[in-house]
Write a protein that holds these residues in place. Structure first.
Motif, PDB file in Angstrom:
ATOM      1  N   THR A 103       0.830  -1.199   0.000  1.00 60.49           N
ATOM      2  CA  THR A 103       0.000   0.000   0.000  1.00 60.49           C
ATOM      3  C   THR A 103       0.868   1.255   0.000  1.00 60.49           C
ATOM      4  O   THR A 103       0.574   2.235  -0.703  1.00 60.49           O
ATOM      5  CB  THR A 103      -0.933   0.009   1.229  1.00 60.49           C
ATOM      6  OG1 THR A 103      -1.724  -1.176   1.224  1.00 60.49           O
ATOM      7  CG2 THR A 103      -1.850   1.215   1.207  1.00 60.49           C
ATOM      8  N   LEU A 110       2.223   1.615  -3.457  1.00 58.99           N
ATOM      9  CA  LEU A 110       1.191   2.145  -4.349  1.00 58.99           C
ATOM     10  C   LEU A 110       1.056   3.658  -4.181  1.00 58.99           C
ATOM     11  O   LEU A 110       0.959   4.405  -5.166  1.00 58.99           O
ATOM     12  CB  LEU A 110      -0.136   1.453  -4.060  1.00 58.99           C
ATOM     13  CG  LEU A 110      -1.383   1.973  -4.787  1.00 58.99           C
ATOM     14  CD1 LEU A 110      -1.192   1.932  -6.296  1.00 58.99           C
ATOM     15  CD2 LEU A 110      -2.606   1.158  -4.377  1.00 58.99           C
ATOM     16  N   GLY A 124       4.230  -3.093  -4.582  1.00 60.03           N
ATOM     17  CA  GLY A 124       3.150  -2.116  -4.679  1.00 60.03           C
ATOM     18  C   GLY A 124       3.432  -1.054  -5.724  1.00 60.03           C
ATOM     19  O   GLY A 124       2.531  -0.626  -6.449  1.00 60.03           O
ATOM     20  N   TRP A 125       4.692  -0.650  -5.814  1.00 58.99           N
ATOM     21  CA  TRP A 125       5.099   0.380  -6.772  1.00 58.99           C
ATOM     22  C   TRP A 125       4.892  -0.101  -8.206  1.00 58.99           C
ATOM     23  O   TRP A 125       4.323   0.606  -9.039  1.00 58.99           O
ATOM     24  CB  TRP A 125       6.571   0.705  -6.524  1.00 58.99           C
ATOM     25  CG  TRP A 125       7.230   1.557  -7.570  1.00 58.99           C
ATOM     26  CD1 TRP A 125       7.826   1.113  -8.724  1.00 58.99           C
ATOM     27  CD2 TRP A 125       7.392   2.979  -7.571  1.00 58.99           C
ATOM     28  NE1 TRP A 125       8.355   2.168  -9.423  1.00 58.99           N
ATOM     29  CE2 TRP A 125       8.097   3.331  -8.743  1.00 58.99           C
ATOM     30  CE3 TRP A 125       7.022   3.987  -6.689  1.00 58.99           C
ATOM     31  CZ2 TRP A 125       8.427   4.641  -9.060  1.00 58.99           C
ATOM     32  CZ3 TRP A 125       7.353   5.298  -7.002  1.00 58.99           C
ATOM     33  CH2 TRP A 125       8.040   5.617  -8.169  1.00 58.99           C
ATOM     34  N   GLY A 132       0.999  -1.429  -8.902  1.00 61.56           N
ATOM     35  CA  GLY A 132      -0.016  -0.388  -8.857  1.00 61.56           C
ATOM     36  C   GLY A 132      -1.331  -0.907  -8.307  1.00 61.56           C
ATOM     37  O   GLY A 132      -1.358  -1.596  -7.281  1.00 61.56           O
ATOM     38  N   GLU A 133      -2.420  -0.605  -9.003  1.00 60.33           N
ATOM     39  CA  GLU A 133      -3.744  -0.995  -8.540  1.00 60.33           C
ATOM     40  C   GLU A 133      -3.917  -2.517  -8.499  1.00 60.33           C
ATOM     41  O   GLU A 133      -4.839  -3.021  -7.876  1.00 60.33           O
ATOM     42  CB  GLU A 133      -4.826  -0.389  -9.446  1.00 60.33           C
ATOM     43  CG  GLU A 133      -4.790   1.132  -9.544  1.00 60.33           C
ATOM     44  CD  GLU A 133      -5.178   1.794  -8.239  1.00 60.33           C
ATOM     45  OE1 GLU A 133      -5.726   1.102  -7.374  1.00 60.33           O
ATOM     46  OE2 GLU A 133      -4.925   3.000  -8.097  1.00 60.33           O
ATOM     47  N   TRP A 144      -1.843  -4.679  -7.161  1.00 56.83           N
ATOM     48  CA  TRP A 144      -1.007  -5.327  -6.158  1.00 56.83           C
ATOM     49  C   TRP A 144      -1.760  -6.376  -5.367  1.00 56.83           C
ATOM     50  O   TRP A 144      -1.178  -7.349  -4.870  1.00 56.83           O
ATOM     51  CB  TRP A 144      -0.403  -4.286  -5.215  1.00 56.83           C
ATOM     52  CG  TRP A 144      -1.379  -3.630  -4.277  1.00 56.83           C
ATOM     53  CD1 TRP A 144      -2.041  -2.465  -4.473  1.00 56.83           C
ATOM     54  CD2 TRP A 144      -1.799  -4.111  -2.998  1.00 56.83           C
ATOM     55  NE1 TRP A 144      -2.852  -2.177  -3.406  1.00 56.83           N
ATOM     56  CE2 TRP A 144      -2.727  -3.178  -2.480  1.00 56.83           C
ATOM     57  CE3 TRP A 144      -1.500  -5.232  -2.233  1.00 56.83           C
ATOM     58  CZ2 TRP A 144      -3.337  -3.337  -1.257  1.00 56.83           C
ATOM     59  CZ3 TRP A 144      -2.106  -5.393  -0.999  1.00 56.83           C
ATOM     60  CH2 TRP A 144      -3.019  -4.452  -0.528  1.00 56.83           C
TER      61      TRP A 144
END
Length: 214
Positions: free
Chosen positions: A52, A55, A170-171, A174-175, A177
Protein backbone atom coordinates in the motif's frame (compact mmCIF):
# COMPACT_ATOMS: atom_id res chain seq x y z
CA UNK A 1 -7.14 11.44 -6.76
CA UNK A 2 -9.40 8.56 -5.74
CA UNK A 3 -8.70 6.58 -2.54
CA UNK A 4 -5.88 4.05 -2.50
CA UNK A 5 -8.18 1.38 -1.09
CA UNK A 6 -11.82 0.84 -0.33
CA UNK A 7 -13.09 -1.10 2.64
CA UNK A 8 -14.48 -4.43 1.43
CA UNK A 9 -16.09 -5.14 4.80
CA UNK A 10 -13.30 -7.43 6.04
CA UNK A 11 -10.86 -6.85 8.89
CA UNK A 12 -8.08 -6.72 6.29
CA UNK A 13 -9.91 -4.00 4.38
CA UNK A 14 -10.35 -2.04 7.60
CA UNK A 15 -6.62 -2.26 8.30
CA UNK A 16 -5.78 -1.07 4.79
CA UNK A 17 -8.20 1.84 5.17
CA UNK A 18 -6.58 2.77 8.48
CA UNK A 19 -3.08 2.71 6.97
CA UNK A 20 -4.26 4.72 3.99
CA UNK A 21 -5.80 7.24 6.39
CA UNK A 22 -2.48 7.56 8.25
CA UNK A 23 -0.62 8.12 5.00
CA UNK A 24 -3.18 10.68 3.89
CA UNK A 25 -2.63 12.64 7.10
CA UNK A 26 1.10 12.30 7.78
CA UNK A 27 2.49 10.85 4.56
CA UNK A 28 5.18 8.13 4.65
CA UNK A 29 5.45 8.52 8.44
CA UNK A 30 2.00 6.91 8.61
CA UNK A 31 3.32 3.79 6.89
CA UNK A 32 6.27 3.77 9.32
CA UNK A 33 3.93 4.03 12.30
CA UNK A 34 1.77 1.20 10.95
CA UNK A 35 4.84 -1.04 10.51
CA UNK A 36 6.03 -0.23 14.04
CA UNK A 37 2.62 -1.35 15.33
CA UNK A 38 2.81 -4.47 13.15
CA UNK A 39 6.01 -5.48 14.92
CA UNK A 40 4.35 -5.20 18.32
CA UNK A 41 0.98 -6.58 17.17
CA UNK A 42 1.74 -9.24 14.49
CA UNK A 43 -1.89 -9.76 13.29
CA UNK A 44 -1.47 -6.47 11.41
CA UNK A 45 0.01 -7.79 8.12
CA UNK A 46 3.07 -5.98 6.82
CA UNK A 47 2.49 -7.80 3.52
CA UNK A 48 -0.51 -5.52 3.05
CA UNK A 49 0.86 -2.31 4.58
CA UNK A 50 4.07 -2.29 2.54
CA UNK A 51 2.53 -2.67 -0.95
CA UNK A 52 0.00 0.00 0.00
CA UNK A 53 2.88 2.35 0.78
CA UNK A 54 4.46 1.42 -2.57
CA UNK A 55 1.19 2.15 -4.35
CA UNK A 56 0.96 5.55 -2.66
CA UNK A 57 4.54 6.32 -3.70
CA UNK A 58 3.76 5.25 -7.26
CA UNK A 59 0.90 7.74 -7.32
CA UNK A 60 3.19 10.54 -6.23
CA UNK A 61 1.94 10.89 -2.64
CA UNK A 62 5.60 10.73 -1.55
CA UNK A 63 8.91 9.47 -2.90
CA UNK A 64 9.71 5.76 -3.19
CA UNK A 65 12.81 6.18 -1.02
CA UNK A 66 10.66 7.78 1.69
CA UNK A 67 8.36 4.76 1.72
CA UNK A 68 11.32 2.38 2.13
CA UNK A 69 13.11 4.58 4.66
CA UNK A 70 10.18 5.20 6.99
CA UNK A 71 8.81 1.67 6.90
CA UNK A 72 12.30 0.45 7.82
CA UNK A 73 12.49 3.00 10.64
CA UNK A 74 9.11 1.71 11.82
CA UNK A 75 10.39 -1.87 11.77
CA UNK A 76 13.42 -0.95 13.87
CA UNK A 77 11.38 1.07 16.37
CA UNK A 78 8.90 -1.79 16.85
CA UNK A 79 11.74 -4.29 17.22
CA UNK A 80 13.45 -2.06 19.79
CA UNK A 81 10.26 -1.99 21.89
CA UNK A 82 10.24 -5.80 22.04
CA UNK A 83 14.00 -5.89 22.65
CA UNK A 84 13.39 -3.62 25.64
CA UNK A 85 10.66 -5.95 26.88
CA UNK A 86 13.05 -8.90 26.73
CA UNK A 87 15.77 -6.94 28.53
CA UNK A 88 13.27 -5.92 31.20
CA UNK A 89 12.17 -9.50 31.80
CA UNK A 90 15.69 -10.92 31.86
CA UNK A 91 16.77 -14.55 31.96
CA UNK A 92 16.48 -14.90 35.76
CA UNK A 93 12.83 -13.84 35.84
CA UNK A 94 12.03 -16.14 32.96
CA UNK A 95 13.71 -19.08 34.71
CA UNK A 96 11.62 -18.51 37.81
CA UNK A 97 8.48 -18.15 35.73
CA UNK A 98 9.28 -21.25 33.67
CA UNK A 99 9.63 -23.37 36.81
CA UNK A 100 6.01 -22.54 37.64
CA UNK A 101 4.65 -23.42 34.19
CA UNK A 102 3.59 -27.01 33.46
CA UNK A 103 5.80 -28.88 30.96
CA UNK A 104 8.44 -26.12 31.11
CA UNK A 105 11.45 -25.60 33.36
CA UNK A 106 14.18 -23.10 33.99
CA UNK A 107 16.54 -25.43 32.16
CA UNK A 108 14.59 -24.74 28.96
CA UNK A 109 15.39 -21.06 29.37
CA UNK A 110 19.07 -21.92 29.84
CA UNK A 111 19.05 -23.95 26.62
CA UNK A 112 17.31 -21.16 24.73
CA UNK A 113 19.80 -18.58 25.97
CA UNK A 114 22.71 -20.85 25.03
CA UNK A 115 21.25 -21.39 21.55
CA UNK A 116 20.68 -17.69 21.05
CA UNK A 117 24.19 -16.87 22.20
CA UNK A 118 25.44 -19.15 19.40
CA UNK A 119 22.97 -18.40 16.60
CA UNK A 120 21.37 -15.12 17.64
CA UNK A 121 22.83 -13.00 14.85
CA UNK A 122 21.47 -15.23 12.10
CA UNK A 123 18.17 -15.63 13.94
CA UNK A 124 17.63 -11.87 14.20
CA UNK A 125 18.52 -11.21 10.56
CA UNK A 126 16.67 -14.10 8.89
CA UNK A 127 13.82 -13.87 11.37
CA UNK A 128 12.82 -10.57 9.71
CA UNK A 129 11.59 -12.60 6.72
CA UNK A 130 9.33 -14.96 8.68
CA UNK A 131 5.78 -13.87 9.62
CA UNK A 132 5.28 -13.81 13.38
CA UNK A 133 8.91 -14.71 14.07
CA UNK A 134 10.11 -11.29 12.89
CA UNK A 135 8.35 -9.76 15.87
CA UNK A 136 9.08 -12.38 18.53
CA UNK A 137 12.77 -12.79 17.73
CA UNK A 138 13.50 -9.38 19.26
CA UNK A 139 12.46 -10.60 22.73
CA UNK A 140 15.22 -13.24 23.19
CA UNK A 141 17.68 -10.74 21.73
CA UNK A 142 16.78 -8.44 24.61
CA UNK A 143 16.88 -11.26 27.16
CA UNK A 144 20.49 -12.16 26.30
CA UNK A 145 21.34 -8.44 25.97
CA UNK A 146 22.65 -8.73 22.42
CA UNK A 147 24.84 -5.64 21.83
CA UNK A 148 22.43 -2.92 20.77
CA UNK A 149 24.57 -1.85 17.80
CA UNK A 150 24.65 -5.40 16.44
CA UNK A 151 20.90 -5.76 17.01
CA UNK A 152 20.15 -2.52 15.18
CA UNK A 153 22.42 -3.45 12.25
CA UNK A 154 20.91 -6.92 11.80
CA UNK A 155 17.33 -5.77 12.33
CA UNK A 156 17.72 -2.72 10.10
CA UNK A 157 19.36 -4.59 7.22
CA UNK A 158 16.93 -7.50 7.32
CA UNK A 159 13.95 -5.17 7.60
CA UNK A 160 15.14 -2.99 4.73
CA UNK A 161 15.40 -6.01 2.42
CA UNK A 162 11.93 -7.26 3.38
CA UNK A 163 10.32 -3.83 3.20
CA UNK A 164 11.97 -2.92 -0.09
CA UNK A 165 10.65 -6.10 -1.71
CA UNK A 166 7.02 -5.44 -0.80
CA UNK A 167 7.12 -1.68 -1.31
CA UNK A 168 8.47 -2.30 -4.82
CA UNK A 169 5.69 -4.82 -5.45
CA UNK A 170 3.15 -2.12 -4.68
CA UNK A 171 5.10 0.38 -6.77
CA UNK A 172 5.28 -1.84 -9.88
CA UNK A 173 1.91 -3.57 -9.64
CA UNK A 174 -0.02 -0.39 -8.86
CA UNK A 175 -3.74 -0.99 -8.54
CA UNK A 176 -3.15 -4.69 -9.26
CA UNK A 177 -1.01 -5.33 -6.16
CA UNK A 178 -3.87 -7.15 -4.44
CA UNK A 179 -3.51 -10.05 -6.93
CA UNK A 180 -0.61 -11.38 -4.86
CA UNK A 181 -2.60 -11.45 -1.60
CA UNK A 182 -3.87 -15.06 -2.01
CA UNK A 183 -0.32 -16.32 -2.51
CA UNK A 184 0.97 -14.40 0.49
CA UNK A 185 -1.87 -15.85 2.54
CA UNK A 186 -0.82 -19.38 1.56
CA UNK A 187 2.77 -18.74 2.59
CA UNK A 188 1.72 -17.28 5.94
CA UNK A 189 -0.63 -20.20 6.60
CA UNK A 190 2.14 -22.71 5.88
CA UNK A 191 4.50 -20.92 8.28
CA UNK A 192 1.83 -20.76 10.99
CA UNK A 193 1.00 -24.45 10.47
CA UNK A 194 4.66 -25.37 10.97
CA UNK A 195 4.74 -23.34 14.18
CA UNK A 196 1.56 -25.00 15.47
CA UNK A 197 2.93 -28.47 14.65
CA UNK A 198 6.16 -27.65 16.48
CA UNK A 199 4.22 -26.50 19.57
CA UNK A 200 2.05 -29.64 19.54
CA UNK A 201 5.13 -31.82 19.14
CA UNK A 202 6.78 -30.04 22.08
CA UNK A 203 3.73 -30.62 24.31
CA UNK A 204 3.45 -34.30 23.35
CA UNK A 205 7.14 -34.94 24.02
CA UNK A 206 7.00 -33.20 27.40
CA UNK A 207 3.85 -35.04 28.48
CA UNK A 208 5.40 -38.39 27.58
CA UNK A 209 8.59 -37.51 29.44
CA UNK A 210 6.60 -36.48 32.52
CA UNK A 211 4.65 -39.75 32.48
CA UNK A 212 7.82 -41.78 32.04
CA UNK A 213 9.48 -40.04 35.00
CA UNK A 214 6.58 -41.06 37.22
Amino acid sequence: MRPLAQNDGTWLGSIVDGVVGLMDVIGPYGAGLAIALENVFPPIPSEVILPTAGLAAGRGAFALWEAILWTTVGSVVGALALYGLGALLGADRLRRAADRIPLVSGEDVNKTVAWFDKHGGRAVFFGRFVPGIRSLISIPAGIVRMPIGKFLLLTGSGSMLWNTLFVLLGWFLGERWHVIEPYLGVVENVVLAVIVIAVVWFVVVRVRAARASR
